[in-house]
Motif scaffolding. Structure first.
Motif: not given
Length: 277
Positions: A175-179, A224-234, A271-274
Protein backbone atom coordinates in the motif's frame (compact mmCIF):
# COMPACT_ATOMS: atom_id res chain seq x y z
CA UNK A 1 8.14 6.56 -21.20
CA UNK A 2 10.85 7.20 -18.62
CA UNK A 3 11.30 6.02 -15.05
CA UNK A 4 10.06 9.35 -13.74
CA UNK A 5 6.63 9.23 -15.37
CA UNK A 6 5.75 5.55 -14.91
CA UNK A 7 4.40 3.61 -11.98
CA UNK A 8 4.84 -0.10 -11.38
CA UNK A 9 1.96 -2.38 -12.28
CA UNK A 10 1.31 -6.09 -12.04
CA UNK A 11 -1.14 -6.75 -14.85
CA UNK A 12 -1.04 -10.58 -14.99
CA UNK A 13 -0.60 -10.71 -18.77
CA UNK A 14 2.22 -8.15 -18.68
CA UNK A 15 4.04 -10.03 -15.92
CA UNK A 16 3.69 -13.45 -17.59
CA UNK A 17 4.91 -11.99 -20.88
CA UNK A 18 7.87 -10.32 -19.16
CA UNK A 19 8.94 -13.57 -17.49
CA UNK A 20 8.63 -15.48 -20.77
CA UNK A 21 10.76 -12.89 -22.59
CA UNK A 22 13.35 -12.91 -19.79
CA UNK A 23 13.49 -16.73 -19.92
CA UNK A 24 13.94 -17.01 -23.69
CA UNK A 25 16.53 -14.22 -23.72
CA UNK A 26 18.74 -16.11 -21.26
CA UNK A 27 18.03 -19.44 -22.95
CA UNK A 28 19.17 -18.06 -26.30
CA UNK A 29 22.01 -15.98 -24.82
CA UNK A 30 20.70 -13.05 -26.84
CA UNK A 31 21.71 -9.93 -24.92
CA UNK A 32 20.48 -7.71 -27.74
CA UNK A 33 16.96 -8.36 -26.43
CA UNK A 34 17.68 -6.65 -23.10
CA UNK A 35 16.65 -3.14 -24.23
CA UNK A 36 13.22 -4.45 -25.29
CA UNK A 37 12.63 -5.57 -21.68
CA UNK A 38 13.50 -2.20 -20.12
CA UNK A 39 12.11 1.30 -20.11
CA UNK A 40 14.44 4.11 -21.11
CA UNK A 41 16.52 5.13 -18.09
CA UNK A 42 16.09 1.78 -16.35
CA UNK A 43 19.00 0.55 -14.22
CA UNK A 44 19.77 -3.02 -13.15
CA UNK A 45 21.90 -3.63 -10.06
CA UNK A 46 23.73 -6.79 -9.00
CA UNK A 47 26.58 -7.58 -6.58
CA UNK A 48 29.10 -6.86 -9.35
CA UNK A 49 27.86 -3.36 -10.10
CA UNK A 50 25.19 -1.19 -11.72
CA UNK A 51 24.19 -1.63 -15.36
CA UNK A 52 22.33 0.74 -17.65
CA UNK A 53 20.04 -0.38 -20.45
CA UNK A 54 22.84 0.05 -23.00
CA UNK A 55 25.37 -1.85 -20.85
CA UNK A 56 23.37 -5.07 -20.66
CA UNK A 57 23.98 -6.62 -24.13
CA UNK A 58 27.74 -6.40 -23.61
CA UNK A 59 27.45 -7.60 -20.02
CA UNK A 60 25.61 -10.75 -21.11
CA UNK A 61 28.04 -11.40 -23.97
CA UNK A 62 31.02 -11.17 -21.63
CA UNK A 63 29.38 -13.35 -19.01
CA UNK A 64 28.51 -16.11 -21.48
CA UNK A 65 31.93 -15.96 -23.17
CA UNK A 66 33.71 -16.50 -19.86
CA UNK A 67 31.67 -19.50 -18.71
CA UNK A 68 31.55 -22.83 -20.52
CA UNK A 69 28.11 -24.46 -20.76
CA UNK A 70 26.52 -21.34 -19.31
CA UNK A 71 22.83 -21.63 -18.54
CA UNK A 72 20.33 -19.57 -16.54
CA UNK A 73 16.82 -20.91 -16.09
CA UNK A 74 13.93 -19.85 -13.86
CA UNK A 75 13.02 -22.03 -10.89
CA UNK A 76 9.88 -20.12 -9.93
CA UNK A 77 8.42 -16.64 -10.17
CA UNK A 78 5.78 -14.59 -8.39
CA UNK A 79 4.14 -11.23 -9.01
CA UNK A 80 4.58 -8.52 -6.38
CA UNK A 81 2.56 -5.35 -5.78
CA UNK A 82 4.58 -3.51 -8.44
CA UNK A 83 6.46 -6.14 -10.43
CA UNK A 84 7.86 -9.64 -10.17
CA UNK A 85 10.40 -11.86 -8.41
CA UNK A 86 12.17 -14.46 -10.57
CA UNK A 87 14.05 -17.18 -8.72
CA UNK A 88 16.73 -18.70 -10.98
CA UNK A 89 19.58 -21.18 -11.24
CA UNK A 90 22.83 -20.51 -13.13
CA UNK A 91 25.09 -23.42 -14.04
CA UNK A 92 28.36 -23.60 -15.94
CA UNK A 93 32.06 -24.45 -15.80
CA UNK A 94 35.20 -22.45 -15.10
CA UNK A 95 38.10 -24.55 -16.37
CA UNK A 96 37.49 -28.06 -15.14
CA UNK A 97 35.28 -26.98 -12.26
CA UNK A 98 31.50 -26.99 -12.55
CA UNK A 99 29.52 -24.55 -10.42
CA UNK A 100 25.99 -23.39 -9.79
CA UNK A 101 24.62 -20.13 -8.44
CA UNK A 102 21.10 -19.64 -7.14
CA UNK A 103 19.67 -16.16 -7.12
CA UNK A 104 16.61 -13.94 -7.25
CA UNK A 105 15.88 -11.06 -9.65
CA UNK A 106 13.45 -8.40 -8.46
CA UNK A 107 11.92 -6.19 -11.16
CA UNK A 108 9.54 -3.25 -10.94
CA UNK A 109 7.39 -3.51 -14.06
CA UNK A 110 5.11 -1.15 -15.98
CA UNK A 111 3.41 -1.87 -19.31
CA UNK A 112 5.35 -5.11 -19.73
CA UNK A 113 8.81 -3.60 -19.27
CA UNK A 114 11.07 -3.11 -16.27
CA UNK A 115 11.51 0.29 -14.65
CA UNK A 116 14.37 -1.05 -12.53
CA UNK A 117 15.75 -4.34 -11.30
CA UNK A 118 18.00 -5.83 -8.64
CA UNK A 119 19.70 -9.23 -8.79
CA UNK A 120 20.56 -10.97 -5.52
CA UNK A 121 23.18 -13.73 -5.69
CA UNK A 122 26.57 -14.80 -4.39
CA UNK A 123 29.11 -13.68 -7.02
CA UNK A 124 32.04 -15.68 -5.61
CA UNK A 125 32.13 -18.31 -8.42
CA UNK A 126 32.27 -15.49 -10.99
CA UNK A 127 35.25 -13.75 -9.37
CA UNK A 128 38.87 -14.53 -10.14
CA UNK A 129 40.27 -17.21 -7.83
CA UNK A 130 43.30 -16.74 -5.65
CA UNK A 131 42.29 -13.88 -3.39
CA UNK A 132 41.24 -15.01 0.11
CA UNK A 133 39.46 -11.70 0.66
CA UNK A 134 37.27 -12.35 -2.40
CA UNK A 135 36.18 -15.81 -1.33
CA UNK A 136 36.16 -15.87 2.47
CA UNK A 137 32.89 -14.69 4.03
CA UNK A 138 33.22 -11.93 6.61
CA UNK A 139 30.58 -13.53 8.84
CA UNK A 140 28.28 -16.55 9.00
CA UNK A 141 25.26 -15.19 7.16
CA UNK A 142 23.27 -18.40 7.50
CA UNK A 143 23.70 -18.44 11.29
CA UNK A 144 22.69 -14.77 11.36
CA UNK A 145 19.50 -15.52 9.40
CA UNK A 146 18.53 -18.27 11.84
CA UNK A 147 19.17 -16.00 14.84
CA UNK A 148 17.09 -13.25 13.25
CA UNK A 149 14.25 -15.68 12.65
CA UNK A 150 14.41 -16.78 16.30
CA UNK A 151 14.12 -13.14 17.44
CA UNK A 152 10.89 -12.85 15.45
CA UNK A 153 9.63 -16.21 16.71
CA UNK A 154 10.22 -14.88 20.25
CA UNK A 155 8.27 -11.72 19.33
CA UNK A 156 11.01 -9.60 20.93
CA UNK A 157 11.26 -6.15 19.26
CA UNK A 158 14.39 -5.28 21.27
CA UNK A 159 16.22 -8.39 20.07
CA UNK A 160 14.98 -7.85 16.51
CA UNK A 161 16.00 -4.20 16.28
CA UNK A 162 19.40 -4.91 17.87
CA UNK A 163 20.27 -6.91 14.73
CA UNK A 164 19.64 -3.85 12.55
CA UNK A 165 22.29 -1.21 11.88
CA UNK A 166 21.82 2.07 13.73
CA UNK A 167 21.07 3.90 10.47
CA UNK A 168 19.47 0.95 8.64
CA UNK A 169 16.23 1.04 6.67
CA UNK A 170 13.11 -1.10 6.48
CA UNK A 171 10.45 -1.06 3.78
CA UNK A 172 7.20 -3.05 3.83
CA UNK A 173 6.09 -3.08 0.18
CA UNK A 174 2.37 -2.87 0.88
CA UNK A 175 0.00 0.00 0.00
CA UNK A 176 2.86 2.41 -0.67
CA UNK A 177 4.04 2.49 2.94
CA UNK A 178 7.11 4.73 3.42
CA UNK A 179 10.56 3.47 4.38
CA UNK A 180 11.44 3.44 8.07
CA UNK A 181 14.97 4.53 8.96
CA UNK A 182 16.92 4.11 12.17
CA UNK A 183 17.10 1.35 14.76
CA UNK A 184 14.77 2.98 17.29
CA UNK A 185 12.13 3.82 14.68
CA UNK A 186 12.24 0.21 13.51
CA UNK A 187 11.93 -1.09 17.08
CA UNK A 188 8.75 0.97 17.52
CA UNK A 189 7.38 -0.21 14.16
CA UNK A 190 8.16 -3.87 14.87
CA UNK A 191 6.58 -3.67 18.34
CA UNK A 192 3.44 -2.12 16.83
CA UNK A 193 3.29 -4.81 14.14
CA UNK A 194 3.67 -7.63 16.66
CA UNK A 195 0.92 -6.10 18.82
CA UNK A 196 -1.51 -6.43 15.88
CA UNK A 197 -1.43 -10.22 16.20
CA UNK A 198 -2.05 -13.02 18.67
CA UNK A 199 -0.96 -16.65 18.38
CA UNK A 200 1.68 -15.41 15.95
CA UNK A 201 4.28 -17.75 14.47
CA UNK A 202 6.40 -18.07 11.34
CA UNK A 203 7.01 -21.22 9.31
CA UNK A 204 10.13 -21.33 7.15
CA UNK A 205 9.76 -22.00 3.42
CA UNK A 206 13.19 -21.44 1.82
CA UNK A 207 16.20 -19.13 1.73
CA UNK A 208 18.92 -18.01 -0.67
CA UNK A 209 22.29 -16.66 0.48
CA UNK A 210 24.90 -14.35 -1.02
CA UNK A 211 28.10 -12.87 0.35
CA UNK A 212 26.36 -9.97 2.11
CA UNK A 213 22.64 -10.55 1.60
CA UNK A 214 19.98 -13.23 1.86
CA UNK A 215 16.35 -13.73 0.95
CA UNK A 216 14.12 -15.50 3.47
CA UNK A 217 10.75 -16.86 2.40
CA UNK A 218 8.28 -17.78 5.13
CA UNK A 219 4.58 -17.93 5.99
CA UNK A 220 3.21 -15.88 8.86
CA UNK A 221 0.37 -17.50 10.82
CA UNK A 222 -1.78 -15.68 13.34
CA UNK A 223 -5.06 -14.15 14.41
CA UNK A 224 -5.50 -10.40 14.26
CA UNK A 225 -5.96 -8.69 17.62
CA UNK A 226 -7.32 -5.57 15.89
CA UNK A 227 -8.28 -4.62 12.32
CA UNK A 228 -5.28 -4.23 10.04
CA UNK A 229 -5.54 -1.22 7.71
CA UNK A 230 -3.29 -1.31 4.65
CA UNK A 231 -4.25 1.49 2.29
CA UNK A 232 -7.57 0.62 0.66
CA UNK A 233 -7.52 -2.88 2.16
CA UNK A 234 -8.73 -3.49 5.71
CA UNK A 235 -8.44 -6.98 7.15
CA UNK A 236 -10.99 -7.45 9.96
CA UNK A 237 -10.07 -8.87 13.36
CA UNK A 238 -12.79 -11.53 13.32
CA UNK A 239 -10.96 -14.32 15.13
CA UNK A 240 -10.11 -16.26 11.97
CA UNK A 241 -6.63 -17.81 11.62
CA UNK A 242 -4.77 -16.17 8.74
CA UNK A 243 -1.70 -17.20 6.76
CA UNK A 244 0.39 -14.65 4.82
CA UNK A 245 3.13 -15.84 2.49
CA UNK A 246 6.03 -13.43 2.22
CA UNK A 247 9.68 -12.87 1.46
CA UNK A 248 12.32 -10.68 3.10
CA UNK A 249 15.34 -9.44 1.15
CA UNK A 250 17.99 -8.51 3.70
CA UNK A 251 21.37 -6.83 3.08
CA UNK A 252 24.05 -6.78 5.78
CA UNK A 253 26.68 -4.11 6.36
CA UNK A 254 30.40 -4.66 6.98
CA UNK A 255 29.69 -5.25 10.68
CA UNK A 256 27.19 -8.04 10.03
CA UNK A 257 24.12 -5.94 10.92
CA UNK A 258 21.09 -5.37 8.72
CA UNK A 259 21.64 -2.31 6.53
CA UNK A 260 18.36 -2.75 4.65
CA UNK A 261 15.34 -5.01 4.83
CA UNK A 262 12.59 -5.14 2.20
CA UNK A 263 9.49 -7.23 2.93
CA UNK A 264 6.77 -8.42 0.56
CA UNK A 265 3.57 -10.09 1.84
CA UNK A 266 0.48 -11.39 0.06
CA UNK A 267 -2.04 -9.28 1.99
CA UNK A 268 -4.77 -9.84 -0.58
CA UNK A 269 -4.71 -13.56 0.22
CA UNK A 270 -5.08 -12.75 3.90
CA UNK A 271 -8.00 -10.41 3.20
CA UNK A 272 -9.69 -13.15 1.18
CA UNK A 273 -9.18 -15.61 4.05
CA UNK A 274 -10.73 -13.19 6.54
CA UNK A 275 -13.79 -12.60 4.34
CA UNK A 276 -14.71 -16.25 3.88
CA UNK A 277 -17.73 -17.47 5.83
Amino acid sequence: MTMTDAEGTTDPDDIASFVESWTTMWRDHDGERWPSLLHEGAVLRNPLGELSRSDLPGYMAGLVAGIADHRISPVSWAATSDGVFIEWLMTGRRGESAFEIRGVDQFRVSDGRALEGTAYFDPTPLLAAGSPDATTPKFDIQAFSRDYDQAWQAKDPDAISAMHAESGTYVLHVAGLPAIQGREAMRVAFASSLANWRELRFSFDKAHYGDSFYSWQATMHGILAQPLELGAVTIPANGKPLALSGIDVITLDENGLIASKESYFDVVAAANQASRP
